[in-house]
Every structure is written in structure tokens, then in C-alpha cells.
Design a protein around this motif. Structure first.
Motif, PDB file in Angstrom:
ATOM      1  N   GLY A  70       0.872  -1.263  -0.070  1.00 21.90           N
ATOM      2  CA  GLY A  70       0.023  -0.148   0.085  1.00 21.90           C
ATOM      3  C   GLY A  70       0.930   1.294  -0.153  1.00 21.90           C
ATOM      4  O   GLY A  70       0.456   2.110  -0.608  1.00 21.90           O
ATOM      5  N   VAL A  71       1.968   1.054   0.677  1.00 20.87           N
ATOM      6  CA  VAL A  71       2.805   2.259   0.765  1.00 20.87           C
ATOM      7  C   VAL A  71       3.354   2.508  -0.664  1.00 20.87           C
ATOM      8  O   VAL A  71       3.392   3.562  -1.233  1.00 20.87           O
ATOM      9  CB  VAL A  71       3.907   2.088   1.697  1.00 20.87           C
ATOM     10  N   VAL A  72       3.960   1.552  -1.543  1.00 17.12           N
ATOM     11  CA  VAL A  72       4.415   1.947  -2.790  1.00 17.12           C
ATOM     12  C   VAL A  72       3.375   2.247  -3.632  1.00 17.12           C
ATOM     13  O   VAL A  72       3.611   2.919  -4.583  1.00 17.12           O
ATOM     14  CB  VAL A  72       5.186   0.332  -3.261  1.00 17.12           C
ATOM     15  N   THR A  73       2.082   1.605  -3.479  1.00 19.38           N
ATOM     16  CA  THR A  73       0.956   1.933  -4.345  1.00 19.38           C
ATOM     17  C   THR A  73       0.547   3.343  -4.413  1.00 19.38           C
ATOM     18  O   THR A  73       0.503   4.124  -5.169  1.00 19.38           O
ATOM     19  CB  THR A  73      -0.283   1.352  -4.074  1.00 19.38           C
ATOM     20  N   LYS A  74       0.717   4.057  -3.016  1.00 18.79           N
ATOM     21  CA  LYS A  74       0.410   5.511  -2.841  1.00 18.79           C
ATOM     22  C   LYS A  74       1.445   6.301  -3.457  1.00 18.79           C
ATOM     23  O   LYS A  74       1.371   7.389  -4.156  1.00 18.79           O
ATOM     24  CB  LYS A  74       0.310   5.767  -1.457  1.00 18.79           C
ATOM     25  N   ILE A  75       2.709   5.901  -3.368  1.00 19.17           N
ATOM     26  CA  ILE A  75       3.888   6.458  -3.965  1.00 19.17           C
ATOM     27  C   ILE A  75       3.660   6.549  -5.418  1.00 19.17           C
ATOM     28  O   ILE A  75       3.909   7.723  -5.981  1.00 19.17           O
ATOM     29  CB  ILE A  75       5.373   6.212  -3.403  1.00 19.17           C
ATOM     30  N   ASN A  76       3.454   5.401  -5.954  1.00 24.17           N
ATOM     31  CA  ASN A  76       3.478   5.201  -7.495  1.00 24.17           C
ATOM     32  C   ASN A  76       2.371   6.320  -7.988  1.00 24.17           C
ATOM     33  O   ASN A  76       2.637   6.832  -8.934  1.00 24.17           O
ATOM     34  CB  ASN A  76       3.052   3.800  -7.798  1.00 24.17           C
ATOM     35  N   ASN A  77       1.412   6.148  -7.287  1.00 23.52           N
ATOM     36  CA  ASN A  77       0.066   7.037  -7.942  1.00 23.52           C
ATOM     37  C   ASN A  77       0.312   8.352  -7.725  1.00 23.52           C
ATOM     38  O   ASN A  77      -0.080   9.316  -8.695  1.00 23.52           O
ATOM     39  CB  ASN A  77      -1.308   6.670  -7.175  1.00 23.52           C
ATOM     40  N   ALA A  78       1.071   8.793  -6.658  1.00 24.08           N
ATOM     41  CA  ALA A  78       1.443  10.207  -6.450  1.00 24.08           C
ATOM     42  C   ALA A  78       2.411  10.669  -7.444  1.00 24.08           C
ATOM     43  O   ALA A  78       1.998  11.910  -8.248  1.00 24.08           O
ATOM     44  CB  ALA A  78       1.845  10.598  -5.012  1.00 24.08           C
ATOM     45  N   PHE A  79       3.340   9.676  -7.939  1.00 22.52           N
ATOM     46  CA  PHE A  79       4.352  10.262  -9.009  1.00 22.52           C
ATOM     47  C   PHE A  79       3.805  10.096 -10.408  1.00 22.52           C
ATOM     48  O   PHE A  79       4.163  10.848 -11.296  1.00 22.52           O
ATOM     49  CB  PHE A  79       5.553   9.520  -8.682  1.00 22.52           C
ATOM     50  N   CYS A  80       2.772   9.349 -10.626  1.00 19.75           N
ATOM     51  CA  CYS A  80       2.266   9.182 -12.159  1.00 19.75           C
ATOM     52  C   CYS A  80       1.438  10.483 -12.203  1.00 19.75           C
ATOM     53  O   CYS A  80       1.230  10.634 -13.622  1.00 19.75           O
ATOM     54  CB  CYS A  80       1.180   7.888 -12.266  1.00 19.75           C
ATOM     55  N   ASP A  81       0.851  11.046 -11.183  1.00 21.61           N
ATOM     56  CA  ASP A  81      -0.142  12.165 -11.274  1.00 21.61           C
ATOM     57  C   ASP A  81       1.010  13.317 -11.855  1.00 21.61           C
ATOM     58  O   ASP A  81       1.657  13.887 -11.284  1.00 21.61           O
ATOM     59  CB  ASP A  81      -0.714  12.738 -10.335  1.00 21.61           C
ATOM     60  N   GLY A  82       0.840  13.861 -13.387  1.00 23.56           N
ATOM     61  CA  GLY A  82       1.541  14.722 -13.785  1.00 23.56           C
ATOM     62  C   GLY A  82       3.147  14.482 -13.999  1.00 23.56           C
ATOM     63  O   GLY A  82       3.702  15.712 -14.127  1.00 23.56           O
ATOM     64  N   ASN A  83       3.345  13.310 -14.180  1.00 20.96           N
ATOM     65  CA  ASN A  83       4.740  13.042 -14.331  1.00 20.96           C
ATOM     66  C   ASN A  83       5.160  13.242 -15.843  1.00 20.96           C
ATOM     67  O   ASN A  83       5.351  12.217 -16.327  1.00 20.96           O
ATOM     68  CB  ASN A  83       5.114  11.677 -13.955  1.00 20.96           C
ATOM     69  N   ASP A  84       5.164  14.470 -16.181  1.00 23.16           N
ATOM     70  CA  ASP A  84       5.490  14.567 -17.562  1.00 23.16           C
ATOM     71  C   ASP A  84       6.843  14.254 -18.055  1.00 23.16           C
ATOM     72  O   ASP A  84       7.378  14.011 -19.275  1.00 23.16           O
ATOM     73  CB  ASP A  84       5.199  16.070 -18.073  1.00 23.16           C
ATOM     74  N   SER A  85       7.825  14.335 -17.088  1.00 25.51           N
ATOM     75  CA  SER A  85       9.369  14.012 -17.300  1.00 25.51           C
ATOM     76  C   SER A  85       9.526  12.770 -17.592  1.00 25.51           C
ATOM     77  O   SER A  85      10.657  12.129 -17.826  1.00 25.51           O
ATOM     78  CB  SER A  85      10.105  14.446 -15.933  1.00 25.51           C
ATOM     79  N   GLY A  86       8.583  11.727 -17.117  1.00 24.67           N
ATOM     80  CA  GLY A  86       8.609  10.318 -17.502  1.00 24.67           C
ATOM     81  C   GLY A  86       9.710   9.855 -16.413  1.00 24.67           C
ATOM     82  O   GLY A  86      10.170   8.593 -16.654  1.00 24.67           O
ATOM     83  N   MET A  87      10.162  10.271 -15.353  1.00 23.96           N
ATOM     84  CA  MET A  87      11.069   9.708 -14.371  1.00 23.96           C
ATOM     85  C   MET A  87      10.442   8.838 -13.234  1.00 23.96           C
ATOM     86  O   MET A  87       9.324   8.781 -13.383  1.00 23.96           O
ATOM     87  CB  MET A  87      11.616  10.954 -13.421  1.00 23.96           C
ATOM     88  N   PHE A  88      11.186   7.928 -12.822  1.00 22.91           N
ATOM     89  CA  PHE A  88      10.725   6.696 -12.132  1.00 22.91           C
ATOM     90  C   PHE A  88      11.725   6.413 -11.143  1.00 22.91           C
ATOM     91  O   PHE A  88      12.734   6.866 -11.230  1.00 22.91           O
ATOM     92  CB  PHE A  88      10.372   5.624 -12.969  1.00 22.91           C
ATOM     93  N   VAL A  89      11.247   5.786 -10.132  1.00 18.31           N
ATOM     94  CA  VAL A  89      12.137   5.179  -8.905  1.00 18.31           C
ATOM     95  C   VAL A  89      11.849   3.840  -8.719  1.00 18.31           C
ATOM     96  O   VAL A  89      10.895   3.301  -8.479  1.00 18.31           O
ATOM     97  CB  VAL A  89      11.969   6.181  -7.902  1.00 18.31           C
ATOM     98  N   THR A  90      13.132   3.087  -8.763  1.00 18.65           N
ATOM     99  CA  THR A  90      12.970   1.672  -8.232  1.00 18.65           C
ATOM    100  C   THR A  90      13.176   1.648  -6.862  1.00 18.65           C
ATOM    101  O   THR A  90      13.888   2.628  -6.361  1.00 18.65           O
ATOM    102  CB  THR A  90      14.260   0.547  -8.989  1.00 18.65           C
ATOM    103  N   MET A  91      12.375   0.672  -6.035  1.00 23.14           N
ATOM    104  CA  MET A  91      12.508   0.926  -4.610  1.00 23.14           C
ATOM    105  C   MET A  91      12.230  -0.576  -3.866  1.00 23.14           C
ATOM    106  O   MET A  91      11.743  -1.381  -4.367  1.00 23.14           O
ATOM    107  CB  MET A  91      11.199   1.712  -4.142  1.00 23.14           C
TER     108      MET A  91
END
Length: 221
Positions: A70-91
């Protein structure tokens, strides 16, 4: 680093440039150790800013007591919102019950962590194939549970360790990392273990410049 009768935790971060995109964090709450390590895509200031946001998000969301997936899901959804740069993070996100030593974990596209048992034997923890955070909104992240033993050690790291290169472009690699761990004393503190690993990587690469951020966390139970 937390002083607790059940854990010996130490971590280091060596950026390849003046600023970098690796991160680690941890805290103890209600006799539970929460920890995370991550590697942001890209280099320099943009990666460093993304790293800082990721670390803050982890600390806030994990503090709510959610399961690790659930922690990773919320982090993922927060970053997907408006992520025009296409950056991501492995965790790799985990939490350990300090009374039962049960580990709950979720690997979001990160390196497999290494488990070093109290007898010195080792194995990589190959987790379910979740993707890195920030790529696809509402991805169904899957968490897992593992019962740990007293005296074992968790080695969590970024690919700056396994992909460190010598002058012939040979990589340090996961096999060499596992052999290093097998040859170290189980009685070593986490700080000693990490110091020796850093020396091993530097001896391998020689004078070849560091090509990626290096982050290492050791949790000895």
C-alpha cells in the motif's frame, strides 16, 4: 542510526556526482522498523529533487501504518499524476516486527536484496515482479512476507554496487557480491560490513571513475 536491542542498522550513500538520485530512509515506530532504499532514473539535480520527494513520501505514507504494498502503491500513484518528465524510481520497501522478526516487503523493480544467515550461508530474495514507481498509475503492487531468524543480516543496495565497472568494463556483479558476503564474519557489525564492502568494490574498480551512485544498507538482527 537506531539504537535498539534487536537490530544493528547502518547505511551509506556515495553519489557519483555532486548530487545524485539514490535514497535510503528508516524509522522505528511501535516496535516496527520501517525502511526503504531507492534509485531514481537519471542523474544530477532533477534526480536529486525526485529523490527528496520520494524519501518524504515514504516517511509520511509508511508512518500511516499501511502495508508495504500500500505504501508503494500510494507513492506510485502520486508520482504518476502529472509526471511529464517520465522519471521513475526503483524501490525496496520493508518493515520488520522487532519482536517476531517477521519481514513484510515490496520490491518495486529494484535489485534483489541479499539475505545472509547466521551460519554465513546466503541467498538472494527474488521478489514478485513489481514495476518501478512512477510508470503506470494503479499498478497492482504485491507485497510478501518472510520470517527472519535472529543473527541473520539483510543487505539492501542500489545497482551502483553490482554494476560498478573496472577499466575493462567488467562489472562487480551479484555473484561477486554474494561471495564477498559469504567470506565476511557473521559477527561483524553493520558498519564494519559496509566498510569492507565499499573497500571490496573500490579494489575491484581500481582507478576507474565511479559511474553511478552507491547506496548500501545493512540490517543485522
Amino acid at each position: 542510526f537506531p539504537g535498539h536491542e534487536n537490530i544493528d542498522l547502518h547505511a551509506v550513500y556515495h553519489p557519483a556526482k555532486e548530487v545524485g538520485g539514490d535514497l535510503y530512509d528508516f524509522f522505528v515506530k511501535d516496535r516496527t522498523l520501517y525502511f526503504a532504499i531507492g534509485d531514481v532514473s537519471g542523474k544530477g539535480v532533477p534526480a536529486a529533487l525526485y529523490m527528496a520527494i520520494t524519501r518524504s513520501a515514504f516517511r509520511f505514507i509508511a508512518g500511516l501504518g499501511l502495508p508495504v504494498d500500500g505504501v508503494v502503491t500510494k507513492i506510485n500513484n502520486a508520482f504518476c499524476d502529472g509526471n511529464d518528465s517520465g522519471m521513475f524510481v526503483t524501490m525496496f520497501v520493508g518493515r520488520i516486527n522487532l519482536d517476531t522478526l517477521e519481514l513484510q516487503y515490496c520490491n518495486a523493480g529494484h535489485n534483489p536484496i541479499l539475505i545472509i544467515n547466521k551460519d554465513g550461508s546466503t541467498r538472494y530474495l527474488h521478489a514478485k515482479p513489481n514495476i518501478a514507481a512512477g510508470l503506470f498509475e494503479n499498478f497492482p503492487y504485491q507485497g510478501e512476507i518472510l520470517q527472519l531468524e535472529k543473527g541473520s543480516r539483510l543487505l539492501i543496495y542500489t545497482d551502483g554496487v553490482s554494476e560498478a565497472e573496472d577499466r575493462e568494463n567488467n562489472q562487480y556483479g551479484e555473484d561477486r557480491l554474494e561471495r564477498f558476503a559469504q567470506n565476511e564474519s557473521p559477527a561483524e557489525s553493520s558498519e564494519e560490513f559496509i566498510s569492507n564492502l565499499i573497500s571490496s568494490v573500490k579494489n575491484f574498480t581500481g582507478n576507474n571513475p565511479q559511474n553511478d551512485d552507491i547506496t548500501i544498507m545493512s540490517i543485522k538482527l
